[in-house]
Design a protein around this motif. Structure first.
Motif, PDB file in Angstrom:
ATOM      1  N   LEU A 112       1.013  -1.361   0.074  1.00 15.80           N
ATOM      2  CA  LEU A 112      -0.225  -0.110  -0.072  1.00 15.80           C
ATOM      3  C   LEU A 112       0.909   1.445  -0.304  1.00 15.80           C
ATOM      4  O   LEU A 112       0.774   1.956  -0.784  1.00 15.80           O
ATOM      5  CB  LEU A 112      -1.030  -0.477   1.586  1.00 15.80           C
ATOM      6  N   SER A 141       2.574   1.618  -3.326  1.00 16.51           N
ATOM      7  CA  SER A 141       2.344   2.224  -4.450  1.00 16.51           C
ATOM      8  C   SER A 141       1.870   3.403  -4.236  1.00 16.51           C
ATOM      9  O   SER A 141       0.665   4.205  -4.932  1.00 16.51           O
ATOM     10  CB  SER A 141       0.922   0.796  -4.537  1.00 16.51           C
ATOM     11  N   ALA A 142       2.005   4.114  -3.142  1.00 19.25           N
ATOM     12  CA  ALA A 142       1.309   5.578  -2.672  1.00 19.25           C
ATOM     13  C   ALA A 142       1.479   6.440  -3.579  1.00 19.25           C
ATOM     14  O   ALA A 142       2.452   6.385  -3.728  1.00 19.25           O
ATOM     15  CB  ALA A 142       1.014   5.907  -1.245  1.00 19.25           C
ATOM     16  N   GLU A 143       0.524   7.434  -4.073  1.00 18.02           N
ATOM     17  CA  GLU A 143       0.646   8.632  -4.589  1.00 18.02           C
ATOM     18  C   GLU A 143       0.041   9.716  -4.522  1.00 18.02           C
ATOM     19  O   GLU A 143      -0.880   9.956  -3.612  1.00 18.02           O
ATOM     20  CB  GLU A 143       0.516   8.253  -6.147  1.00 18.02           C
ATOM     21  N   SER A 195      -3.586   5.047  -3.755  1.00 24.19           N
ATOM     22  CA  SER A 195      -2.453   3.936  -4.114  1.00 24.19           C
ATOM     23  C   SER A 195      -3.735   2.653  -4.708  1.00 24.19           C
ATOM     24  O   SER A 195      -5.385   3.006  -4.416  1.00 24.19           O
ATOM     25  CB  SER A 195      -2.487   2.723  -3.208  1.00 24.19           C
ATOM     26  N   TYR A 253      -3.213  10.917   0.028  1.00 27.37           N
ATOM     27  CA  TYR A 253      -2.160   9.614  -1.180  1.00 27.37           C
ATOM     28  C   TYR A 253      -3.264   9.048  -1.734  1.00 27.37           C
ATOM     29  O   TYR A 253      -5.060   8.095  -1.175  1.00 27.37           O
ATOM     30  CB  TYR A 253      -1.430   9.342  -0.157  1.00 27.37           C
TER      31      TYR A 253
END
Length: 213
Positions: free
Chosen positions: A180, A183-185, A194, A192
């Motif tokens: 998690l 892959s968080a943006e 994901s 954030y």
């Protein structure tokens, strides 16, 4: 190397920063903290990545030659939130409390599962999820259908006994949270997103990470 196996240093002041060619167009960036003679390094282009005298949070590992190598995805100024640095710090805090948390989990959480070790939901969050809120932790595990069982919890400190709750299987928990965070943006100033989870969530800064709430 999995990010959760890195070590972290918080609020390090960079000194004696140097950049030297390593061949093939790459350069070794090296520095010492202001308070020790230990050197840390990473490979990058010849453009300066750090500012002498500034404060940083770092994640690093020790290679076979004894060099302390920084993972550049875990390098940020201490005024910024770096998801992986926060995750690593949360893991270190959880590790320091592991014996206490496991003791309470063993004593206070009752279930009938026989296929592995299970953590009551509060202790699962303390052990694996401190980098995000309890609500986000529980909702994410529900959404990915992480193995769980019904359980009964007892907490004499709070005066309640035989309270129905949920316990999560330990196997896969660390990998799920690692995936998690990795892959968080960033979507807003504090939130954030994901692809693994349908909702936006907050990744805590180091100063906000605690197992008390």
């Amino acid at each position: 190397m999995k990010s959760r196996s890195l070590k972290t240093i918080h609020d390090l002041i960079v000194s004696d920063y140097s950049i030297t060619p390593s061949g093939m167009g790459k350069f070794i960036h090296s520095f010492k903290p202001a308070t020790t003679d230990t050197r840390y390094q990473f490979e990058a282009s010849g453009t300066p990545e750090l500012v002498e005298g500034e404060r940083y949070n770092i994640g690093f590992y020790v290679d076979d030659a004894g060099n302390k190598i920084i993972d550049t995805s875990c390098l940020s100024k201490n005024t910024e939130i770096n998801p992986m640095i926060s995750y690593l710090y949360a893991n270190q805090l959880a590790k320091s409390r592991h014996v206490i948390n496991k003791g309470k989990n063993d004593a206070r959480v009752q279930h009938i599962a026989k296929d592995g070790y299970y953590w009551g939901k509060k202790y699962a969050w303390r052990e694996f999820g401190l980098v995000i809120s309890k609500d986000a932790f529980y909702a994410y595990l529900k959404e990915i259908n992480h193995p769980r069982v019904d359980c009964i919890t007892n907490n004499p400190d709070m005066g309640f006994m035989n309270e129905p709750s949920t316990a999560y299987k330990e196997e896969g928990l660390a990998d799920a949270i690692n995936a998690l965070i990795a892959s968080a943006e960033k979507k807003t100033k504090v939130r954030y997103k994901s692809p693994l989870y349908s909702k936006q969530f907050v990744i805590k800064g180091i100063e906000a990470i605690t197992d008390k709430k």
